[in-house]
Design a protein around this motif. Structure first.
Motif, mmCIF file in Angstrom:
data_model
loop_
_atom_site.group_PDB
_atom_site.id
_atom_site.type_symbol
_atom_site.label_atom_id
_atom_site.label_comp_id
_atom_site.label_asym_id
_atom_site.label_seq_id
_atom_site.Cartn_x
_atom_site.Cartn_y
_atom_site.Cartn_z
ATOM 1 N N GLU A 155 -14.098 -8.374 39.239
ATOM 2 C CA GLU A 155 -12.917 -9.305 39.942
ATOM 3 C C GLU A 155 -13.293 -10.485 40.595
ATOM 4 O O GLU A 155 -12.487 -11.526 40.569
ATOM 5 C CB GLU A 155 -12.036 -8.306 41.136
ATOM 6 N N VAL A 156 -14.391 -10.686 41.093
ATOM 7 C CA VAL A 156 -15.245 -11.980 41.465
ATOM 8 C C VAL A 156 -15.156 -13.076 40.256
ATOM 9 O O VAL A 156 -14.651 -14.369 40.530
ATOM 10 C CB VAL A 156 -16.480 -11.573 42.180
ATOM 11 N N GLU A 157 -15.362 -12.348 39.173
ATOM 12 C CA GLU A 157 -15.873 -13.313 37.883
ATOM 13 C C GLU A 157 -14.184 -13.854 37.598
ATOM 14 O O GLU A 157 -14.331 -14.870 37.150
ATOM 15 C CB GLU A 157 -16.510 -12.477 36.839
ATOM 16 N N LEU A 158 -13.414 -12.876 37.545
ATOM 17 C CA LEU A 158 -12.070 -13.210 37.117
ATOM 18 C C LEU A 158 -11.265 -14.161 38.049
ATOM 19 O O LEU A 158 -10.874 -15.200 37.684
ATOM 20 C CB LEU A 158 -11.271 -11.934 36.968
ATOM 21 N N PHE A 159 -11.539 -13.990 39.361
ATOM 22 C CA PHE A 159 -10.918 -14.890 40.048
ATOM 23 C C PHE A 159 -11.464 -16.280 39.987
ATOM 24 O O PHE A 159 -11.013 -17.187 40.236
ATOM 25 C CB PHE A 159 -11.019 -14.431 41.599
ATOM 26 N N ALA A 160 -13.173 -16.410 39.951
ATOM 27 C CA ALA A 160 -13.715 -17.619 39.853
ATOM 28 C C ALA A 160 -13.161 -18.237 38.588
ATOM 29 O O ALA A 160 -12.884 -19.530 38.608
ATOM 30 C CB ALA A 160 -14.941 -17.280 39.724
ATOM 31 N N LEU A 161 -12.827 -17.567 37.720
ATOM 32 C CA LEU A 161 -12.709 -18.228 36.314
ATOM 33 C C LEU A 161 -10.965 -18.794 36.472
ATOM 34 O O LEU A 161 -10.771 -19.810 35.966
ATOM 35 C CB LEU A 161 -12.390 -17.178 34.963
ATOM 36 N N TRP A 162 -10.242 -17.847 37.090
ATOM 37 C CA TRP A 162 -8.825 -18.505 37.458
ATOM 38 C C TRP A 162 -8.832 -19.876 38.440
ATOM 39 O O TRP A 162 -8.040 -20.610 37.893
ATOM 40 C CB TRP A 162 -8.009 -17.229 38.119
ATOM 41 N N GLY A 163 -9.769 -19.744 39.260
ATOM 42 C CA GLY A 163 -9.853 -20.785 40.187
ATOM 43 C C GLY A 163 -10.271 -22.275 39.486
ATOM 44 O O GLY A 163 -9.932 -23.117 39.610
ATOM 45 N N MET A 164 -11.298 -21.804 38.459
ATOM 46 C CA MET A 164 -11.731 -23.110 37.731
ATOM 47 C C MET A 164 -10.617 -23.531 36.698
ATOM 48 O O MET A 164 -10.579 -24.905 36.517
ATOM 49 C CB MET A 164 -12.924 -22.642 36.908
ATOM 50 N N GLY A 165 -9.858 -22.486 36.249
ATOM 51 C CA GLY A 165 -8.777 -23.138 35.401
ATOM 52 C C GLY A 165 -7.977 -23.770 35.937
ATOM 53 O O GLY A 165 -7.367 -24.827 35.335
ATOM 54 N N VAL A 166 -7.410 -23.422 37.065
ATOM 55 C CA VAL A 166 -6.329 -24.183 37.805
ATOM 56 C C VAL A 166 -6.906 -25.480 38.222
ATOM 57 O O VAL A 166 -6.129 -26.493 38.317
ATOM 58 C CB VAL A 166 -5.813 -23.249 39.062
ATOM 59 N N SER A 167 -8.287 -25.629 38.679
ATOM 60 C CA SER A 167 -8.766 -26.747 39.241
ATOM 61 C C SER A 167 -8.745 -27.810 37.940
ATOM 62 O O SER A 167 -8.743 -28.848 38.179
ATOM 63 C CB SER A 167 -10.101 -26.688 39.964
ATOM 64 N N GLY A 168 -9.237 -27.082 36.880
ATOM 65 C CA GLY A 168 -9.456 -28.067 35.537
ATOM 66 C C GLY A 168 -8.271 -28.598 35.273
ATOM 67 O O GLY A 168 -8.237 -29.940 34.872
ATOM 68 N N TRP A 169 -7.115 -27.690 35.016
ATOM 69 C CA TRP A 169 -5.708 -28.542 34.653
ATOM 70 C C TRP A 169 -5.401 -29.170 35.631
ATOM 71 O O TRP A 169 -4.590 -30.554 35.325
ATOM 72 C CB TRP A 169 -4.937 -27.198 34.089
ATOM 73 N N GLY A 170 -5.502 -28.893 37.007
ATOM 74 C CA GLY A 170 -5.148 -29.982 38.057
ATOM 75 C C GLY A 170 -5.629 -31.192 37.766
ATOM 76 O O GLY A 170 -5.069 -32.397 38.064
ATOM 77 N N PHE A 171 -6.979 -31.349 37.485
ATOM 78 C CA PHE A 171 -7.646 -32.578 37.091
ATOM 79 C C PHE A 171 -7.133 -33.260 35.833
ATOM 80 O O PHE A 171 -7.053 -34.317 35.739
ATOM 81 C CB PHE A 171 -9.185 -32.427 36.818
ATOM 82 N N ARG A 226 -9.971 -8.690 26.349
ATOM 83 C CA ARG A 226 -10.591 -8.486 27.625
ATOM 84 C C ARG A 226 -10.097 -9.735 28.534
ATOM 85 O O ARG A 226 -9.948 -10.992 28.037
ATOM 86 C CB ARG A 226 -12.130 -8.547 27.653
ATOM 87 N N SER A 227 -10.075 -9.531 29.717
ATOM 88 C CA SER A 227 -9.628 -10.691 30.650
ATOM 89 C C SER A 227 -10.534 -11.952 30.896
ATOM 90 O O SER A 227 -10.105 -13.072 30.767
ATOM 91 C CB SER A 227 -9.361 -10.177 31.876
ATOM 92 N N GLN A 228 -11.728 -11.621 30.577
ATOM 93 C CA GLN A 228 -12.809 -12.474 30.650
ATOM 94 C C GLN A 228 -12.670 -13.620 29.443
ATOM 95 O O GLN A 228 -12.739 -14.838 29.561
ATOM 96 C CB GLN A 228 -14.262 -12.016 30.764
ATOM 97 N N GLU A 229 -12.158 -12.957 28.325
ATOM 98 C CA GLU A 229 -12.061 -14.016 27.122
ATOM 99 C C GLU A 229 -10.930 -14.793 27.423
ATOM 100 O O GLU A 229 -10.881 -15.990 27.023
ATOM 101 C CB GLU A 229 -11.751 -12.944 26.069
ATOM 102 N N ILE A 230 -9.766 -14.365 27.806
ATOM 103 C CA ILE A 230 -8.503 -15.000 28.042
ATOM 104 C C ILE A 230 -8.587 -16.286 29.075
ATOM 105 O O ILE A 230 -8.415 -17.483 28.739
ATOM 106 C CB ILE A 230 -7.197 -14.222 28.254
ATOM 107 N N LEU A 231 -8.994 -15.728 30.285
ATOM 108 C CA LEU A 231 -9.425 -16.763 31.251
ATOM 109 C C LEU A 231 -10.536 -17.716 31.044
ATOM 110 O O LEU A 231 -10.426 -18.868 31.233
ATOM 111 C CB LEU A 231 -9.799 -16.213 32.572
ATOM 112 N N GLY A 232 -11.510 -17.246 30.225
ATOM 113 C CA GLY A 232 -12.507 -17.963 29.615
ATOM 114 C C GLY A 232 -12.071 -19.350 28.709
ATOM 115 O O GLY A 232 -12.250 -20.443 28.935
ATOM 116 N N LEU A 233 -11.073 -18.840 27.771
ATOM 117 C CA LEU A 233 -10.442 -19.708 27.185
ATOM 118 C C LEU A 233 -9.480 -20.715 27.903
ATOM 119 O O LEU A 233 -9.785 -22.153 27.488
ATOM 120 C CB LEU A 233 -9.391 -19.140 26.019
ATOM 121 N N MET A 234 -8.861 -20.420 28.886
ATOM 122 C CA MET A 234 -8.051 -21.069 29.775
ATOM 123 C C MET A 234 -9.007 -22.308 30.481
ATOM 124 O O MET A 234 -8.933 -23.475 30.480
ATOM 125 C CB MET A 234 -7.568 -20.452 30.783
#
Length: 505
Positions: A155-171, A226-234
């Motif tokens: 979950e730490v990994e998934l939340f970190a990926l989600w935060g990076m995705g949100v921040s990246g698309w915000g940029f 897997r969740s890591q694959e989807i969020l990693g693609l994001m």
């Protein structure tokens, strides 16, 4: 590539200077780069790392020991993460993707360096910050649902990926806002809000589709991917879009938005101990960015104060909102005084009063008294200027308080005794500020400390009325403050006239 290496070299030197400054603050002699300094540096890093890990583990243990949170309540997490993404993207569309400090603003921005190279270092910093913050929050959420051992690191990994995705698309959204040579639009921050409302009305599950992958391991389902694959693609798509868009950023918009940020960064260690200075700089930057609205009416005194107040409230709508907030705060104090179940709630009210930054009925006087050039042309004495500039704000606050009282009685009848108490509260609020301002004005230190004086006066008022049950004595506090202000104003007037007489002699 040459631009990226040059920017990286500059950022490394800036980071090195900041680290050396921090080491000097910690007592390290940075003039001698020997093995003792490096050993002490490793020691400091080890202490900080160990303290962080132990503190994090302790907080996880405390959070995980709460038995009121049920695992089935995990369904509340996706809406909260969606709300976080919408707010982050709305904030990104209301500002620029990055800001520059002094030095970069004058030298790097006008240079022929690649815009993408300038954007890389703040973009990397945003990604790392989002990953760390979201990873920590994710670990706490997992601990709340009693899944520390089995799903913590996933979950730490998934939340970190989600935060990076949100921040990246915000940029990306923020960069798209400033790719045009025209001035950026201010209303674009509303688009994520309206888009989320429309998508939620069409299909609530579609609104939560990207987020459910974050908490999927906690639901014990077996998806095809897997969740890591989807969020990693994001995250990867956000990186590609950021690199593509950052090369088209219009740097003039970046420079205009970076001026107040650069001024605050230039304060250095003066930034933290001077919040009032920072607020004044932010307010001045906002006023510079607005066009002048309204003209000052050529009315004779005392009607000129009406024109001044009209122009100030027209050009600074936040000050009008502050007057409404003062009326609400004083209305809540009246409710505390005449309530039968107050306890120590009035102390929490005092905390809110102290943290109330903008609430001032002396704002017109402060605009004049903090400016020595204007102060020398005052046709009135210090006391007269304070009274003339305060009549209208006092009347507005009193009128709004009575209106709120009439609209929201809340068990307090509109009789003479509560009305006198309301008037005494308004007077105590105002004249406590006025006393502190008048006391510090001759020294030229401006309005520093008015918030503390106001909080002390209101604390004495509430303590006398609520704890001691002496309402008449509380009214006397307001009367004493009025007497002190008048006494000091008359004393300052005599001191000024005597100094003028000595000058002429």
């Amino acid at each position: 590539m040459h631009d990226l290496l040059l920017i990286a070299r500059i950022r490394l030197r800036q980071g090195n200077s900041q680290i050396l400054y921090a080491l000097r603050v910690l007592g390290v002699d940075t003039s001698k780069a020997d093995w003792v300094m490096y050993t002490y540096l490793v020691y400091l890093v080890g202490i900080f790392t160990g303290w962080t890990a132990v503190s994090w583990a302790g907080v996880l243990n405390v959070v995980g020991s709460n038995s009121w949170m049920r695992p089935s309540w995990i369904i509340i997490v996706p809406p909260l993460l969606t709300l976080f993404a919408v707010i982050s993207w709305a904030r990104a569309l209301g500002t620029v993707p990055f800001k520059l400090a002094h030095g970069d603003l004058e030298l790097l921005a006008p240079s022929p360096l690649s815009r993408r190279a300038l954007a890389v270092s703040p973009w990397i910093a945003q990604q790392l910050r989002a990953a760390v913050i979201q990873g920590f929050l994710g670990s706490f959420i997992v601990a709340f649902f009693h899944s520390v051992r089995s799903h913590l690191w996933i979950e730490v990994e998934l939340f970190a990926l989600w935060g990076m995705g949100v921040s990246g698309w915000g940029f990306v959204w923020s960069s798209l806002r400033v790719i045009s040579r025209r001035k950026p639009l201010h209303w674009l921050w509303l688009l994520p809000l309206f888009s989320a409302i429309a998508l939620g009305a069409w299909s609530y599950s579609a609104l939560l589709w990207p987020v459910h992958w974050v908490v999927l391991p906690l639901t014990h389902s077996q998806p095809a991917l897997r969740s890591q694959e989807i969020l990693g693609l994001m995250v990867v798509f956000a990186w590609v879009a950021s690199l593509a868009v950052s090369g088209k950023i219009h740097l003039i918009s970046i420079q205009e938005a970076s001026e107040p940020y650069a001024d605050m960064r230039a304060l250095g260690t003066v930034y933290a101990p001077n919040p009032q200075l920072v607020r004044d700089m932010v307010q001045a930057a906002r006023l510079r960015g607005r066009r002048a609205r309204g003209t000052l009416p050529t009315w004779r005194p005392p009607y000129a104060e009406c024109g001044r107040l009209y122009v100030v409230l027209l050009r600074s709508p936040g000050q009008a909102l502050a007057l409404v907030e003062i009326a609400l705060l004083i209305r809540s104090a009246l409710l505390l005084i005449f309530s039968s179940h107050t306890g120590i709630v009035w102390l929490f009210w005092l905390v809110a009063c102290y943290r109330f930054q903008r609430g001032s009925t002396t704002f017109l006087w402060q605009r004049d008294s903090n400016n020595a050039f204007i102060r020398q042309f005052w046709p009135d004495t210090l006391l007269e200027r304070m009274l003339w500039s305060s009549i209208l704000p006092l009347a507005i606050v009193s009128g709004l308080s009575l209106l709120l009282w009439w609209l929201l009685p809340l068990g307090v009848p509109l009789t003479v005794k509560p009305a006198l108490t309301l008037l005494a509260l308004v007077v105590a609020w105002h004249f406590a500020e006025s006393f502190e301002l008048m006391r510090k004005l001759p020294a030229g230190s401006g309005a520093v400390g008015t918030r503390e004086a106001r909080t002390m006066a209101m604390g004495l008022f509430l303590f006398t009325a609520i704890v001691l049950h002496r309402l008449v004595m509380a009214w006397a506090i307001a009367a004493i403050l009025v007497f002190i202000v008048f006494r000091q104003g008359v004393g300052e007037h005599h001191r000024d006239t005597s100094s003028v007489r000595i000058f002429h002699d």
